[in-house]
Scaffold this active site. Structure first.
Site, PDB file in Angstrom:
ATOM      1  N   GLY A 178       2.438  11.436  11.070  1.00 16.45           N
ATOM      2  CA  GLY A 178       2.915  10.928   9.789  1.00 16.45           C
ATOM      3  C   GLY A 178       1.757  10.404   8.947  1.00 16.45           C
ATOM      4  N   ASP A 179       2.062  10.056   7.703  1.00 14.17           N
ATOM      5  CA  ASP A 179       1.078   9.482   6.772  1.00 14.17           C
ATOM      6  C   ASP A 179      -0.079  10.440   6.470  1.00 14.17           C
ATOM      7  OD1 ASP A 179       2.574   7.099   7.001  1.00 14.17           O
ATOM      8  OD2 ASP A 179       1.442   6.562   8.786  1.00 14.17           O
ATOM      9  N   GLU A 180       0.183  11.731   6.495  1.00 16.04           N
ATOM     10  CA  GLU A 180      -0.898  12.705   6.291  1.00 16.04           C
ATOM     11  C   GLU A 180      -1.219  12.927   4.816  1.00 16.04           C
ATOM     12  OE1 GLU A 180       1.959  13.481   7.842  1.00 16.04           O
ATOM     13  OE2 GLU A 180       1.539  13.967   9.933  1.00 16.04           O
ATOM     14  N   GLN A 197       7.516  11.931   8.087  1.00 15.49           N
ATOM     15  CA  GLN A 197       6.910  11.695   9.405  1.00 15.49           C
ATOM     16  C   GLN A 197       6.011  12.893   9.789  1.00 15.49           C
ATOM     17  OE1 GLN A 197      10.551  10.920   9.215  1.00 15.49           O
ATOM     18  NE2 GLN A 197       9.744   9.026   8.439  1.00 15.49           N
ATOM     19  N   THR A 201       9.871   1.149  12.362  1.00 15.17           N
ATOM     20  CA  THR A 201       9.771   0.573  11.018  1.00 15.17           C
ATOM     21  C   THR A 201      10.917  -0.424  10.762  1.00 15.17           C
ATOM     22  OG1 THR A 201      11.065   2.382  10.113  1.00 15.17           O
ATOM     23  CG2 THR A 201       8.667   2.661  10.105  1.00 15.17           C
ATOM     24  N   LYS A 240       1.519  13.846   2.685  1.00 18.49           N
ATOM     25  CA  LYS A 240       2.504  14.866   2.296  1.00 18.49           C
ATOM     26  C   LYS A 240       3.025  14.629   0.894  1.00 18.49           C
ATOM     27  CE  LYS A 240       5.054  13.808   5.820  1.00 18.49           C
ATOM     28  NZ  LYS A 240       4.144  12.906   6.527  1.00 18.49           N
ATOM     29  N   GLY A 241       3.113  13.337   0.506  1.00 17.84           N
ATOM     30  CA  GLY A 241       3.644  12.996  -0.822  1.00 17.84           C
ATOM     31  C   GLY A 241       2.825  13.656  -1.912  1.00 17.84           C
ATOM     32  N   LYS A 242       1.517  13.559  -1.806  1.00 18.86           N
ATOM     33  CA  LYS A 242       0.647  14.146  -2.834  1.00 18.86           C
ATOM     34  C   LYS A 242       0.743  15.672  -2.833  1.00 18.86           C
ATOM     35  CE  LYS A 242      -3.970  15.263  -4.038  1.00 18.86           C
ATOM     36  NZ  LYS A 242      -5.351  14.949  -4.300  1.00 18.86           N
ATOM     37  N   GLY A 255       7.251   6.846   3.657  1.00 16.32           N
ATOM     38  CA  GLY A 255       6.719   6.256   2.427  1.00 16.32           C
ATOM     39  C   GLY A 255       5.778   7.267   1.818  1.00 16.32           C
ATOM     40  N   HIS A 256       6.143   7.820   0.677  1.00 16.78           N
ATOM     41  CA  HIS A 256       5.309   8.828   0.041  1.00 16.78           C
ATOM     42  C   HIS A 256       4.720   8.261  -1.238  1.00 16.78           C
ATOM     43  CE1 HIS A 256       7.544  12.295   2.269  1.00 16.78           C
ATOM     44  NE2 HIS A 256       6.772  11.572   3.033  1.00 16.78           N
ATOM     45  N   ASP A 299     -12.645  13.080   1.484  1.00 19.44           N
ATOM     46  CA  ASP A 299     -13.613  12.164   0.853  1.00 19.44           C
ATOM     47  C   ASP A 299     -13.875  10.918   1.712  1.00 19.44           C
ATOM     48  OD1 ASP A 299     -10.790  11.910   0.044  1.00 19.44           O
ATOM     49  OD2 ASP A 299     -11.449  10.048  -0.902  1.00 19.44           O
ATOM     50  N   THR A 305       2.739   2.436   3.846  1.00 18.05           N
ATOM     51  CA  THR A 305       3.451   2.369   2.567  1.00 18.05           C
ATOM     52  C   THR A 305       4.775   1.629   2.751  1.00 18.05           C
ATOM     53  OG1 THR A 305       2.573   4.569   2.176  1.00 18.05           O
ATOM     54  CG2 THR A 305       4.220   3.815   0.634  1.00 18.05           C
ATOM     55  N   THR A 306       5.377   1.792   3.918  1.00 15.03           N
ATOM     56  CA  THR A 306       6.703   1.220   4.145  1.00 15.03           C
ATOM     57  C   THR A 306       6.622  -0.188   4.724  1.00 15.03           C
ATOM     58  OG1 THR A 306       7.638   3.407   4.428  1.00 15.03           O
ATOM     59  CG2 THR A 306       8.889   1.606   5.380  1.00 15.03           C
TER      60      THR A 306
HETATM   61  P1  IMP Z   1      11.283   4.674  13.345  1.00 15.64           P
HETATM   62  O1  IMP Z   1      11.227   6.013  12.693  1.00 15.64           O
HETATM   63  O2  IMP Z   1      11.379   3.539  12.360  1.00 15.64           O
HETATM   64  O3  IMP Z   1      12.318   4.599  14.405  1.00 15.64           O
HETATM   65  O4  IMP Z   1       9.879   4.438  14.098  1.00 15.64           O
HETATM   66  C1  IMP Z   1       9.517   5.182  15.252  1.00 15.64           C
HETATM   67  C2  IMP Z   1       8.019   5.480  15.235  1.00 15.64           C
HETATM   68  O5  IMP Z   1       7.725   6.373  14.169  1.00 15.64           O
HETATM   69  C3  IMP Z   1       7.127   4.253  14.986  1.00 15.64           C
HETATM   70  O6  IMP Z   1       5.920   4.431  15.705  1.00 15.64           O
HETATM   71  C4  IMP Z   1       6.848   4.312  13.494  1.00 15.64           C
HETATM   72  O7  IMP Z   1       5.650   3.654  13.158  1.00 15.64           O
HETATM   73  C5  IMP Z   1       6.737   5.824  13.305  1.00 15.64           C
HETATM   74  N1  IMP Z   1       7.060   6.239  11.941  1.00 15.64           N
HETATM   75  C6  IMP Z   1       8.277   6.369  11.386  1.00 15.64           C
HETATM   76  N2  IMP Z   1       8.182   6.809  10.118  1.00 15.64           N
HETATM   77  C7  IMP Z   1       6.876   6.989   9.874  1.00 15.64           C
HETATM   78  C8  IMP Z   1       6.150   7.456   8.756  1.00 15.64           C
HETATM   79  O8  IMP Z   1       6.699   7.836   7.706  1.00 15.64           O
HETATM   80  N3  IMP Z   1       4.806   7.489   8.884  1.00 15.64           N
HETATM   81  C9  IMP Z   1       4.176   7.122  10.035  1.00 15.64           C
HETATM   82  N4  IMP Z   1       4.811   6.687  11.111  1.00 15.64           N
HETATM   83  C10 IMP Z   1       6.156   6.618  11.040  1.00 15.64           C
END
Ligand code: IMP
Length: 425
Positions: free
Chosen positions: A12-14, A225, A130, A16-18, A40-41, A334, A300-301
């Protein structure tokens, strides 16, 4: 008739939003297929930052219709807050532009309370969720006791369903977790109002999407994710409760695979993870601090500091494998400027053996040590590069090595948060 899928190739957090935002410019419909407001995008347009959790990033283009797919879990309170925030900034979020699948499951206050209570009861083995109620909502869906968005079509019957569900879940909250009960009547009243507001957005989104594809529209499927958080293919149990992989896109939107023309895996030029779970290339030194600070690696979240480390090509190859990625979008290149040498994990050693395949077993992955390859770094600020040849030789060689290791081309390379800070190849 084209459908492009954007998939997170890491934890996650790669970014993707951009990437979704950029591709949305050439799309007619953008559809989110899974997850909820755990995502969170961040999209930056002309210096303005938009943080989106539920609404697809395509909403910022007036010509795009956005869909929240049936594979999602949607918190109506948070969706309406996000819609109101967008509307206050002049973005049209009317029912003509934003459709909510009647099949999506709803996140209710008891899911959030149960997520927090379960995490507390796990103690040291907490997953680091989260706390948005994601796991408990998907658990109810699988147990066939969930409440679907389509039930909001009849707001008073819906309110009664919500009231009864709160009373049932209060048993769990009070007896199992020793917590205060939630106010059933109050919640039912509040959610009845949400139902009245959201009912016009409800739709049979599978039919809408397939008809749009047959009419020649361009569909962009927006993932949340990442592959390594997939319930089946990720590092279970340190995963989310949905399917961020390509199969999740098909199930979550009600599409057949023949529609997919591009499957784009988004990967950072390094690796991050938030929450608990194994992370072989994690850095706990100054290089790790560089990645976190220069890369603004805070959630972001949840605002949590992300864990950071070198790019893991073993995991990246696995993402190519389980998604059938046709290409990569490489983000945050960058951020590596000033680090020398750079490292990429090309294999692991585990229990005395060398592994080149990603073990989708968290306990085994936790015993893996990365085998690194070193590459030269660069000092230059590359954030103004707009063509591949604008990059310094070391950066070009770094990208070429990633492509070689992954076996697919990097067709988009992002060198900064703004839309135009992207090299399209
Ligand atoms: P949950 O999705 O809130 O149940 O969290 C389960 C796992 O997924 C945790 O390690 C979170 O930090 C991770 N996670 C959930 N959503 C994201 C995301 O959008 N980006 C990065 N990690 C995420």
């Amino acid at each position: 008739m084209t459908a492009t899928v954007v998939i997170g190739a890491q934890w996650g957090d790669e970014g993707k939003g951009k990437i979704t935002d950029m591709l949305a410019a050439e799309s007619d419909v953008v559809a989110r297929y899974g997850g909820g407001d755990n995502a969170g995008h961040t999209v930056v347009v002309g210096g303005d930052t938009f943080k989106l959790h539920l609404v697809p990033s395509g909403i910022l283009y007036p010509h795009v219709v956005c869909v929240l797919g049936g594979g999602m879990v949607v918190n109506p309170r948070r969706l309406l807050q996000e819609m109101d925030g967008l509307a206050a900034r002049g973005v049209d979020v009317s029912a003509a532009r934003l459709l909510l699948s009647a099949q999506a499951h709803l996140i209710l206050p008891y899911h959030i309370a149960l997520d927090g209570a379960a995490e507390r009861s796990r103690g040291k083995s907490a997953l680091g969720t989260t706390k948005r109620g994601i796991g408990p909502a998907y658990a109810d869906k699988a147990a066939r006791s969930g409440i679907r968005a389509g039930e909001m079509r009849d707001p008073s019957a819906f309110a009664e369903r919500v009231r009864a569900a709160v009373i049932t879940k209060n048993e769990l909250l009070t007896r199992l977790y020793g917590q205060e009960p939630l106010p059933a009547e109050e919640i039912a009243r509040e959610y009845q109002e949400y139902a009245v507001r959201l009912a016009p957005h409800l739709a049979d989104t599978s039919s809408f999407l397939v008809e749009a594809l047959h009419a020649g529209k361009r569909l962009l499927c927006e993932g949340a994710q990442g592959t390594l958080l997939d319930l089946d293919h990720g590092t279970y149990p340190y995963v989310t409760s949905s399917y961020p992989t390509v199969g999740g896109a098909l199930v979550g939107l009600g599409l057949g695979p023949q529609h997919l023309t591009r499957i784009i895996g988004v990967t950072k030029a390094y690796q991050t993870r938030v929450g608990a779970g194994p992370f072989p290339t994690e850095l706990l030194d100054a290089d790790g601090d560089h990645l976190v600070e220069v890369g603004h690696e805070y959630g972001t979240t949840t605002g949590r500091r992300r864990r950071a480390g070198w790019l893991d090509a073993v995991a990246l190859r696995y993402a190519v494998q389980v998604n059938g990625l046709s290409e990569l979008a490489l983000t945050k290149l960058d951020v590596l400027g000033g680090l020398d040498p750079l490292r990429i994990a090309v294999a692991y050693t585990c229990d005395g053996e060398t592994l080149t395949r990603f073990p989708a077993d968290a306990a085994m992955l936790a015993r893996c040590q990365p085998v690194y390859e070193e590459l030269s770094g660069w000092e230059e600020d590359i954030s103004a590069a707009r063509a591949f040849d604008d990059l310094p030789q070391a950066a070009r060689a770094y990208v070429a090595r990633i492509e070689e290791l992954a076996g697919v081309p990097a067709t988009l390379i992002s060198v900064g948060p703004e839309r135009e800070q992207t090299i399209c190849r």
